[in-house]
Design a protein around this motif. Structure first.
Motif, short mmCIF file in Angstrom:
data_model
loop_
_atom_site.label_atom_id
_atom_site.label_comp_id
_atom_site.label_asym_id
_atom_site.label_seq_id
_atom_site.Cartn_x
_atom_site.Cartn_y
_atom_site.Cartn_z
N GLN A 48 12.03 10.80 -6.37
CA GLN A 48 11.71 9.49 -6.91
C GLN A 48 12.91 8.58 -6.79
N TYR A 58 7.30 9.13 -7.24
CA TYR A 58 6.44 10.17 -6.68
C TYR A 58 6.57 11.44 -7.52
N GLU A 79 1.58 9.06 -7.38
CA GLU A 79 2.64 8.07 -7.28
C GLU A 79 2.24 6.87 -8.13
#
Length: 247
Positions: A48, A58, A79
């Motif tokens: 992320q 994510y 996400e």
């Protein structure tokens, strides 16, 4: 419902006993225990990135469970756009799963973009290195009982990286269609507990503004969280919180 044999195998695996002498147990049990020792793990991918202007976060996790008769693949994949930060805009990803028996055809699950394969069937096979340090799960697609080329299927490869961490690498069109694509690192957490709460206990954006940090100095969310924790530990908690909520 799992058989008594499968339940016993899962219990033995959960005890994390020292390596059993294969000569002391039936060959088929020794084989199943070896398979479980390699594949039965949980993995997480947390690539992320967070910036003050907002970004996508994510969340991907994967778990493999072999019980001596069937294979169950559980995973979370999601996400979300962090308009403020991954704490304030947290979204819990759904837990998906499917179960396959080796060599038997089953419908493609509708997870992710799997619905595009709704008229196809899939099967599972596996390979295991003799030393038990690596292996591969192969998912193959079939139309009217005829196998499609390998490029349409998917692979889950288990092995160790240079840091001696167990890694699951997922590839192939079917893997990506089911939201299973990418690389994952082993985690001790059970997949039911992964991504159920935000990764941090308060607003990360406020903490970064307090420290006057440039978000582009950080390459990932883990770096940001570590920096926030370090800044918090360097100040008296009361002083830090007073400044924090003054923003």
């Amino acid at each position: 419902m799992r058989s008594l044999r499968s339940l016993c195998l899962l219990k033995v695996h959960s005890l994390r006993l020292p390596a059993l002498d294969p000569s002391l147990i039936p060959p088929n049990l020794a084989k199943d225990i070896k398979i479980m020792g390699l594949f039965n793990k949980s993995f997480i991918d947390r690539n992320q990135y967070y910036g003050l202007g907002g970004s996508f976060v994510y969340q991907d996790a994967l778990s493999i469970q072999y019980d001596g008769a069937s294979w169950t693949i559980l995973y979370r994949s999601n996400e979300f756009f962090a308009d403020c930060c991954p704490h304030c805009d947290f979204v819990q990803p759904d837990l998906e799963q499917f179960t396959l028996e080796e060599g038997k055809l089953a419908p493609v699950p509708p997870h992710g973009h799997g619905y595009k394969y709704k008229e196809l069937m899939m099967s599972l096979s596996y390979t295991l290195e003799d030393d038990g340090t690596s292996g591969k799960i192969k998912l193959r697609l079939f139309r009217n009982s005829v196998p499609l080329p390998d490029r349409f299927g998917g692979n889950i490869t288990i092995g160790m990286n240079a840091d001696r961490q167990w890694v699951a690498s997922c590839s192939g069109r079917l893997a990506w269609a089911l939201a299973l694509g990418g690389s994952y690192i082993e985690t001790p957490d059970h997949i039911q507990d992964v991504f159920t709460t935000p990764l941090y206990h308060s607003c990360i954006r406020r903490a970064m503004m307090l420290q006057q940090w440039d978000p582009h100095e950080f390459v990932g969310l883990d770096e940001v969280i570590a920096a926030v924790d370090e800044a918090f530990n360097q100040q008296e908690p009361e002083e830090f919180l007073e400044d924090f909520w003054r923003l």
